[in-house]
Write an enzyme that holds these catalytic residues in place. Structure first.
Site, PDB file in Angstrom:
ATOM      1  N   TYR A  14       0.850  -1.210   0.000  1.00 50.81           N
ATOM      2  CA  TYR A  14       0.000   0.000   0.000  1.00 50.81           C
ATOM      3  C   TYR A  14       0.878   1.250   0.000  1.00 50.81           C
ATOM      4  O   TYR A  14       1.816   1.350   0.781  1.00 50.81           O
ATOM      5  CB  TYR A  14      -0.900   0.068   1.238  1.00 50.81           C
ATOM      6  N   HIS A  85      -1.153 -11.912   1.617  1.00 49.23           N
ATOM      7  CA  HIS A  85      -2.084 -11.041   0.892  1.00 49.23           C
ATOM      8  C   HIS A  85      -2.870 -11.809  -0.182  1.00 49.23           C
ATOM      9  O   HIS A  85      -4.064 -11.644  -0.344  1.00 49.23           O
ATOM     10  CB  HIS A  85      -1.273  -9.908   0.246  1.00 49.23           C
ATOM     11  N   SER A 164     -13.078  -3.622   2.165  1.00 46.96           N
ATOM     12  CA  SER A 164     -13.996  -2.811   1.345  1.00 46.96           C
ATOM     13  C   SER A 164     -15.439  -2.926   1.854  1.00 46.96           C
ATOM     14  O   SER A 164     -16.363  -3.197   1.086  1.00 46.96           O
ATOM     15  CB  SER A 164     -13.910  -3.198  -0.141  1.00 46.96           C
ATOM     16  N   PRO A 165     -15.654  -2.724   3.156  1.00 48.68           N
ATOM     17  CA  PRO A 165     -16.992  -2.928   3.738  1.00 48.68           C
ATOM     18  C   PRO A 165     -17.997  -1.886   3.283  1.00 48.68           C
ATOM     19  O   PRO A 165     -19.200  -2.089   3.447  1.00 48.68           O
ATOM     20  CB  PRO A 165     -16.731  -2.816   5.247  1.00 48.68           C
ATOM     21  N   LEU A 166     -17.488  -0.785   2.705  1.00 41.35           N
ATOM     22  CA  LEU A 166     -18.401   0.247   2.195  1.00 41.35           C
ATOM     23  C   LEU A 166     -18.535   0.122   0.683  1.00 41.35           C
ATOM     24  O   LEU A 166     -18.908   1.092   0.006  1.00 41.35           O
ATOM     25  CB  LEU A 166     -17.874   1.642   2.571  1.00 41.35           C
ATOM     26  N   GLY A 167     -18.251  -1.055   0.158  1.00 45.79           N
ATOM     27  CA  GLY A 167     -18.369  -1.252  -1.284  1.00 45.79           C
ATOM     28  C   GLY A 167     -17.504  -0.263  -2.048  1.00 45.79           C
ATOM     29  O   GLY A 167     -17.893   0.247  -3.085  1.00 45.79           O
ATOM     30  N   GLY A 169     -16.890   2.655  -1.358  1.00 47.24           N
ATOM     31  CA  GLY A 169     -17.491   3.991  -1.342  1.00 47.24           C
ATOM     32  C   GLY A 169     -18.931   4.020  -1.827  1.00 47.24           C
ATOM     33  O   GLY A 169     -19.667   4.973  -1.573  1.00 47.24           O
ATOM     34  N   PHE A 170     -19.365   2.966  -2.531  1.00 49.15           N
ATOM     35  CA  PHE A 170     -20.717   2.971  -3.089  1.00 49.15           C
ATOM     36  C   PHE A 170     -21.789   2.923  -2.017  1.00 49.15           C
ATOM     37  O   PHE A 170     -22.867   3.508  -2.152  1.00 49.15           O
ATOM     38  CB  PHE A 170     -20.921   1.776  -4.028  1.00 49.15           C
TER      39      PHE A 170
HETATM   40  N1  LIG Z   1      -6.927  -7.743   1.614  1.00 47.39           N
HETATM   41  C1  LIG Z   1      -7.141  -7.103   0.486  1.00 47.39           C
HETATM   42  O1  LIG Z   1      -6.864  -7.596  -0.595  1.00 47.39           O
HETATM   43  C2  LIG Z   1      -7.755  -5.729   0.539  1.00 47.39           C
HETATM   44  C3  LIG Z   1      -8.296  -5.145  -0.629  1.00 47.39           C
HETATM   45  C4  LIG Z   1      -8.878  -3.880  -0.530  1.00 47.39           C
HETATM   46  C5  LIG Z   1      -8.907  -3.222   0.702  1.00 47.39           C
HETATM   47  N2  LIG Z   1      -8.349  -3.793   1.806  1.00 47.39           N
HETATM   48  C6  LIG Z   1      -8.367  -3.124   3.130  1.00 47.39           C
HETATM   49  O2  LIG Z   1      -9.689  -2.694   3.432  1.00 47.39           O
HETATM   50  C7  LIG Z   1      -9.699  -1.311   3.757  1.00 47.39           C
HETATM   51  C8  LIG Z   1     -10.999  -0.677   3.331  1.00 47.39           C
HETATM   52  O3  LIG Z   1     -11.317  -0.989   1.991  1.00 47.39           O
HETATM   53  P1  LIG Z   1     -11.454   0.091   0.836  1.00 47.39           P
HETATM   54  O4  LIG Z   1     -10.788   1.365   1.204  1.00 47.39           O
HETATM   55  O5  LIG Z   1     -11.051  -0.617  -0.409  1.00 47.39           O
HETATM   56  O6  LIG Z   1     -13.027   0.297   0.679  1.00 47.39           O
HETATM   57  P2  LIG Z   1     -14.191   0.877   1.598  1.00 47.39           P
HETATM   58  O7  LIG Z   1     -13.770   0.988   3.011  1.00 47.39           O
HETATM   59  O8  LIG Z   1     -15.379   0.059   1.264  1.00 47.39           O
HETATM   60  O9  LIG Z   1     -14.459   2.312   0.958  1.00 47.39           O
HETATM   61  C9  LIG Z   1     -13.501   3.323   0.955  1.00 47.39           C
HETATM   62  C10 LIG Z   1     -14.061   4.484   0.159  1.00 47.39           C
HETATM   63  O10 LIG Z   1     -15.208   4.996   0.822  1.00 47.39           O
HETATM   64  C11 LIG Z   1     -15.070   6.375   1.068  1.00 47.39           C
HETATM   65  N3  LIG Z   1     -15.690   6.587   2.400  1.00 47.39           N
HETATM   66  C12 LIG Z   1     -15.310   6.066   3.590  1.00 47.39           C
HETATM   67  N4  LIG Z   1     -16.165   6.437   4.574  1.00 47.39           N
HETATM   68  C13 LIG Z   1     -17.097   7.218   3.989  1.00 47.39           C
HETATM   69  C14 LIG Z   1     -18.243   7.914   4.472  1.00 47.39           C
HETATM   70  N5  LIG Z   1     -18.611   7.869   5.751  1.00 47.39           N
HETATM   71  N6  LIG Z   1     -18.987   8.655   3.591  1.00 47.39           N
HETATM   72  C15 LIG Z   1     -18.633   8.695   2.282  1.00 47.39           C
HETATM   73  N7  LIG Z   1     -17.581   8.062   1.759  1.00 47.39           N
HETATM   74  C16 LIG Z   1     -16.809   7.322   2.601  1.00 47.39           C
HETATM   75  C17 LIG Z   1     -13.592   6.664   1.023  1.00 47.39           C
HETATM   76  O11 LIG Z   1     -13.355   7.954   0.517  1.00 47.39           O
HETATM   77  P3  LIG Z   1     -12.438   9.017   1.348  1.00 47.39           P
HETATM   78  O12 LIG Z   1     -11.115   8.358   1.571  1.00 47.39           O
HETATM   79  O13 LIG Z   1     -12.389  10.174   0.435  1.00 47.39           O
HETATM   80  O14 LIG Z   1     -13.194   9.264   2.620  1.00 47.39           O
HETATM   81  C18 LIG Z   1     -13.091   5.628   0.006  1.00 47.39           C
HETATM   82  O15 LIG Z   1     -13.214   6.098  -1.313  1.00 47.39           O
HETATM   83  C19 LIG Z   1      -8.455  -0.755   3.034  1.00 47.39           C
HETATM   84  O16 LIG Z   1      -8.024   0.410   3.664  1.00 47.39           O
HETATM   85  C20 LIG Z   1      -7.481  -1.904   3.175  1.00 47.39           C
HETATM   86  O17 LIG Z   1      -6.851  -1.833   4.453  1.00 47.39           O
HETATM   87  C21 LIG Z   1      -7.792  -5.047   1.731  1.00 47.39           C
END
Ligand SMILES: NC(=O)c1ccc[n+]([C@@H]2O[C@H](COP(=O)([O-])OP(=O)(O)OC[C@H]3O[C@@H](n4cnc5c(N)ncnc54)[C@H](OP(=O)(O)O)[C@@H]3O)[C@@H](O)[C@H]2O)c1
Length: 279
Positions: A14, A85, A164-167, A169-170
């Site tokens: 990352y 990973h 990616s629990p917030l899809g 960002g979706f």
């Molecule tokens: N093991 C793996 O292969 C793998 C793959 C992907 C991710 N991950 C881990 O999972 C974590 C989270 O996943 P992710 O970042 O992919 O997806 P996510 O948490 O589903 O979504 C992140 C997105 O949502 C936005 N967001 C967050 N909170 C919000 C809110 N309250 N209102 C509006 N928008 C919001 C963020 O934008 P802003 O930043 O602009 O707020 C960002 O664009 C990563 O940080 C990483 O540590 C692991």
């Protein structure tokens, strides 16, 4: 940390220069800086195995180099949870986990995790050394793990970390038009954010948003509360670059979903509702 967050999730790959231009250890270094003087309050999870130009690596020599590099970047002397990973197709999982078990003995890591591992691999790994957590994508619109992964984890006593629990960002209600996509997230890599999939997914997300309004919480809080309601051993890791969103997302802990709420959500967002594959 001031808000009571203890678990921080990163990976050697990352970077804070954008996913496509990242350099090894950038995000670990950033996290390490933030941890100065507060290491004891944090549970640090990092990952090894995805490389820029050598594919996926899980052989003993690679792991031994990677763990030292991560410890150096983070500026700490042990990693709480060390994940593979992605699976290395050329190294048997027994060899990878055997090497990780040695690192546990040496005190370099405390617990072992797997990311995106199928059930047979999880079972084989768990016989070599207890696996503490599995991390895979899971959210209201990505529910594949419910079929086989979650039942196996509950049987084996392994925790689950939905990424990616917030899809991506979706599931926050903040994405309605292509212009709303954050420049700091590589949305263009995912089919769900493209063309007609995007249109369909905006509609699906708007139903979830309506239900959140009815519940008096934000859409992101509802998406996280739904995950928390799926089991006690589930620890979602939402990502954001903004402090106010960290606070908002933590508010999910206060959202209590009744059986009726969950049944209603099942109708609004049934399994397979997202249009487009997850990658
Ligand atoms: N093991 C793996 O292969 C793998 C793959 C992907 C991710 N991950 C881990 O999972 C974590 C989270 O996943 P992710 O970042 O992919 O997806 P996510 O948490 O589903 O979504 C992140 C997105 O949502 C936005 N967001 C967050 N909170 C919000 C809110 N309250 N209102 C509006 N928008 C919001 C963020 O934008 P802003 O930043 O602009 O707020 C960002 O664009 C990563 O940080 C990483 O540590 C692991």
């Amino acid at each position: 940390m001031d808000q009571g967050v203890t678990l921080f999730d990163t990976a050697d790959i990352y970077g804070n220069e954008g996913f496509l231009e990242h350099r090894f250890g950038d995000n670990e270094k950033l996290l390490g800086k933030a941890l100065k003087g507060r290491r004891g309050e944090a549970v640090i999870a990092t990952k090894f195995g995805t490389t820029h130009n050598q594919g996926i690596k899980g052989d003993p020599a690679y792991i031994k180099k990677s763990v030292d590099a991560s410890l150096y970047s983070l500026g700490i002397d042990y990693i709480d949870l060390y994940y593979q990973h992605r699976l290395d197709p050329d190294t048997p999982i027994e060899e990878t986990v055997g090497t990780l078990a040695e690192l546990v003995k040496q005190g370099k890591i405390r617990y072992i995790g797997l990311s995106e591992a199928p059930v047979d691999i999880i079972r084989r790994a768990h016989t070599v050394h207890p696996i503490t957590a599995v991390q895979t994508e899971y959210s209201l619109w990505t529910r594949d793990v419910e079929d086989d992964i979650l039942p196996a984890l509950w049987e084996l006593g392994i925790g689950f970390v939905p990424y990616s629990p917030l899809g991506r960002g979706f599931l926050t209600g903040n994405i309605k038009e292509l212009e709303d996509l954050s420049e700091s997230y590589p949305h263009q890599m995912f089919t769900r954010f493209q063309g007609e999939h995007f249109e369909k997914n905006v509609k699906a997300a708007s139903l979830i948003e309506e239900f959140a309004n009815k519940k008096g919480c934000t859409t992101a809080q509802l998406a996280l509360a739904w995950l928390l309601a799926q089991g006690d051993q589930i620890v979602p890791i939402p990502g954001t670059k903004r402090l106010e969103r960290v606070q908002e997302n933590l508010g999910a802990l206060e959202v209590k979903l009744t059986k009726e709420d969950l049944a209603e959500m099942e109708k609004i967002a049934p399994k397979g509702i997202a249009s487009g594959g997850r990658f």
